[in-house]
Design a protein around this motif. Structure first.
Motif, PDB file in Angstrom:
ATOM      1  N   LYS A 150      72.595 106.444 147.881  1.00 32.97           N
ATOM      2  CA  LYS A 150      71.505 107.158 148.542  1.00 32.97           C
ATOM      3  C   LYS A 150      70.610 106.155 149.259  1.00 32.97           C
ATOM      4  O   LYS A 150      70.288 105.096 148.707  1.00 32.97           O
ATOM      5  CB  LYS A 150      70.677 107.955 147.525  1.00 32.97           C
ATOM      6  CG  LYS A 150      71.464 109.052 146.815  1.00 32.97           C
ATOM      7  CD  LYS A 150      70.590 109.767 145.796  1.00 32.97           C
ATOM      8  CE  LYS A 150      71.388 110.840 145.066  1.00 32.97           C
ATOM      9  NZ  LYS A 150      70.553 111.532 144.028  1.00 32.97           N
ATOM     10  N   VAL A 151      70.214 106.504 150.476  1.00 30.99           N
ATOM     11  CA  VAL A 151      69.327 105.648 151.249  1.00 30.99           C
ATOM     12  C   VAL A 151      67.893 106.134 151.070  1.00 30.99           C
ATOM     13  O   VAL A 151      67.578 107.295 151.344  1.00 30.99           O
ATOM     14  CB  VAL A 151      69.694 105.663 152.746  1.00 30.99           C
ATOM     15  CG1 VAL A 151      68.777 104.722 153.522  1.00 30.99           C
ATOM     16  CG2 VAL A 151      71.154 105.273 152.948  1.00 30.99           C
ATOM     17  N   LEU A 152      67.025 105.241 150.607  1.00 26.83           N
ATOM     18  CA  LEU A 152      65.618 105.570 150.391  1.00 26.83           C
ATOM     19  C   LEU A 152      64.762 104.855 151.426  1.00 26.83           C
ATOM     20  O   LEU A 152      65.209 103.909 152.083  1.00 26.83           O
ATOM     21  CB  LEU A 152      65.183 105.160 148.981  1.00 26.83           C
ATOM     22  CG  LEU A 152      66.025 105.685 147.814  1.00 26.83           C
ATOM     23  CD1 LEU A 152      65.428 105.211 146.490  1.00 26.83           C
ATOM     24  CD2 LEU A 152      66.133 107.206 147.840  1.00 26.83           C
ATOM     25  N   GLU A 153      63.539 105.311 151.580  1.00 28.68           N
ATOM     26  CA  GLU A 153      62.614 104.651 152.504  1.00 28.68           C
ATOM     27  C   GLU A 153      62.374 103.206 152.074  1.00 28.68           C
ATOM     28  O   GLU A 153      62.453 102.873 150.898  1.00 28.68           O
ATOM     29  CB  GLU A 153      61.286 105.411 152.554  1.00 28.68           C
ATOM     30  CG  GLU A 153      61.389 106.781 153.220  1.00 28.68           C
ATOM     31  CD  GLU A 153      60.039 107.455 153.347  1.00 28.68           C
ATOM     32  OE1 GLU A 153      59.030 106.848 152.934  1.00 28.68           O
ATOM     33  OE2 GLU A 153      59.995 108.592 153.852  1.00 28.68           O
ATOM     34  N   GLY A 154      62.069 102.366 153.048  1.00 28.56           N
ATOM     35  CA  GLY A 154      61.814 100.961 152.756  1.00 28.56           C
ATOM     36  C   GLY A 154      63.070 100.124 152.692  1.00 28.56           C
ATOM     37  O   GLY A 154      63.087  99.066 152.049  1.00 28.56           O
ATOM     38  N   ASP A 155      64.147 100.593 153.335  1.00 30.08           N
ATOM     39  CA  ASP A 155      65.419  99.854 153.368  1.00 30.08           C
ATOM     40  C   ASP A 155      66.008  99.646 151.976  1.00 30.08           C
ATOM     41  O   ASP A 155      66.570  98.587 151.666  1.00 30.08           O
ATOM     42  CB  ASP A 155      65.246  98.494 154.066  1.00 30.08           C
ATOM     43  CG  ASP A 155      64.984  98.647 155.552  1.00 30.08           C
ATOM     44  OD1 ASP A 155      65.450  99.646 156.135  1.00 30.08           O
ATOM     45  OD2 ASP A 155      64.299  97.777 156.126  1.00 30.08           O
TER      46      ASP A 155
ATOM     47  N   ASP B 285      69.902 104.820 157.404  1.00 28.71           N
ATOM     48  CA  ASP B 285      68.826 105.700 157.838  1.00 28.71           C
ATOM     49  C   ASP B 285      68.431 106.617 156.688  1.00 28.71           C
ATOM     50  O   ASP B 285      69.246 107.433 156.239  1.00 28.71           O
ATOM     51  CB  ASP B 285      69.281 106.512 159.047  1.00 28.71           C
ATOM     52  CG  ASP B 285      68.152 107.267 159.721  1.00 28.71           C
ATOM     53  OD1 ASP B 285      67.243 107.737 159.012  1.00 28.71           O
ATOM     54  OD2 ASP B 285      68.181 107.397 160.961  1.00 28.71           O
ATOM     55  N   SER B 286      67.193 106.468 156.204  1.00 30.26           N
ATOM     56  CA  SER B 286      66.744 107.290 155.076  1.00 30.26           C
ATOM     57  C   SER B 286      66.593 108.757 155.447  1.00 30.26           C
ATOM     58  O   SER B 286      66.648 109.633 154.580  1.00 30.26           O
ATOM     59  CB  SER B 286      65.423 106.749 154.520  1.00 30.26           C
ATOM     60  OG  SER B 286      64.405 106.792 155.506  1.00 30.26           O
ATOM     61  N   LYS B 287      66.416 109.047 156.728  1.00 32.79           N
ATOM     62  CA  LYS B 287      66.237 110.444 157.162  1.00 32.79           C
ATOM     63  C   LYS B 287      67.572 111.189 157.211  1.00 32.79           C
ATOM     64  O   LYS B 287      67.669 112.345 156.805  1.00 32.79           O
ATOM     65  CB  LYS B 287      65.556 110.495 158.528  1.00 32.79           C
ATOM     66  CG  LYS B 287      64.113 110.006 158.533  1.00 32.79           C
ATOM     67  CD  LYS B 287      63.468 110.194 159.899  1.00 32.79           C
ATOM     68  CE  LYS B 287      61.987 109.853 159.884  1.00 32.79           C
ATOM     69  NZ  LYS B 287      61.740 108.436 159.558  1.00 32.79           N
ATOM     70  N   THR B 288      68.601 110.516 157.724  1.00 31.01           N
ATOM     71  CA  THR B 288      69.911 111.164 157.847  1.00 31.01           C
ATOM     72  C   THR B 288      70.862 110.802 156.709  1.00 31.01           C
ATOM     73  O   THR B 288      71.860 111.488 156.484  1.00 31.01           O
ATOM     74  CB  THR B 288      70.575 110.765 159.176  1.00 31.01           C
ATOM     75  OG1 THR B 288      70.835 109.347 159.159  1.00 31.01           O
ATOM     76  CG2 THR B 288      69.667 111.109 160.353  1.00 31.01           C
TER      77      THR B 288
END
Length: 208
Positions: free
Chosen positions: A23-28, A192-195
Motif C-alpha cells: 500500500k502506498v501512503l502519503e509521505g512516500d 502515487d498515494s492517491k491512485t
C-alpha cells in the motif's frame, strides 16, 4: 526491433507481491508490513535469500551485516543461503553486550529520528568480507552507518543487498557513486498515494 516483436516488462516475485499486497501512503511511504516487515511471508523471504545468493555468486563473503529490526529476517534468509553468520547492529543499549563496541549514527526515514547503532567489536573483525543486507533503501543513512561500522573494524564491504529501493530518493545514487556494488530486488521509480500506482525499474525483455 522487428515488426512482430514487442517489449514486455517482467515482474519478479517480490515486485508481484508489492503490487498485490503493498500500500502506498502519503509521505512516500510504501507499506509492506503484511508480508515483509511485520507479518512475514516466508516463501517471499526464502526467494529473497536465494536471489541474493544468485546475484552475489562467486563473491567471497564471511559474514552478513544488517540493522535491527526489519532487516533481520531478510538477512537471516540470505545468511542461511550463503552458509555464513549473521550480525545485526543494535539500536538500544543492552546489558548482555559487553566489551568494546563500534558506534555510528543513522537517520530513520520511517521514524523521522536519529539513532545510534552499534555492534560488539569482537564480532566484526579486520579483513572480513561483509555483505550488507537490509529491507529498504531511501536516503541511504542506515547503509552509510553500516558501512561506517565495517570501516571502523577494518573489514571490507563486498556488496550491498536491498529488498526495496526507492530510486526517486538519493540513497541508491550515493551508495553507487561511493563505489559499492548494490543489488536491489525491487526498485521503485515512482508511486502515487492517491491512485496506489507503483512503477518499478527493471529489465524489459523483447519477445516475438
Amino acid at each position: 526491433m522487428y515488426e512482430n516483436e514487442k517489449i514486455v516488462s517482467v515482474l519478479n516475485k517480490l515486485e508481484e507481491k508489492i503490487i498485490s499486497d503493498g500500500k502506498v501512503l502519503e509521505g512516500d511511504v510504501l507499506k509492506v508490513d503484511s508480508f515483509l516487515n511485520h507479518r512475514i511471508d516466508v516463501e517471499i523471504l526464502r526467494w529473497m535469500g536465494e536471489e541474493f545468493r544468485r546475484r552475489f555468486d562467486g563473491v567471497k563473503i564471511d559474514k552478513i551485516l544488517t540493522v535491527e529490526a526489519s532487516g533481520i529476517a531478510i538477512a537471516s534468509s540470505a545468511a542461511l543461503c550463503f552458509g555464513v553468520p549473521l550480525l545485526f547492529a543494535k539500536k538500544s543499549p543492552s546489558v548482555n553486550v559487553t566489551g568494546d563496541k563500534l558506534f555510528s549514527k543513522v537517520y530513520s526515514f520511517t521514524h523521522k529520528c536519529w539513532n545510534t547503532i552499534y555492534v560488539s567489536a569482537e564480532y566484526l573483525s579486520k579483513g572480513e568480507k561483509i555483505l550488507i543486507v537490509d529491507d529498504f533503501l531511501a536516503s541511504g543513512s542506515a547503509l552509510e552507518g553500516l558501512v561506517d561500522l565495517v570501516s571502523q573494524a577494518g573489514a571490507e564491504v563486498v556488496g550491498i543487498g536491498i529488498a526495496v529501493e526507492k530510486s526517486f530518493q538519493d540513497g541508491g545514487k550515493k551508495i553507487r557513486e561511493n563505489g559499492h556494488r548494490l543489488e536491489s530486488l525491487a526498485i521503485v521509480e515512482s508511486m502515487d498515494s492517491k491512485t496506489g500506482e507503483i512503477v518499478f525499474r527493471h529489465p524489459r525483455i523483447i519477445i516475438s
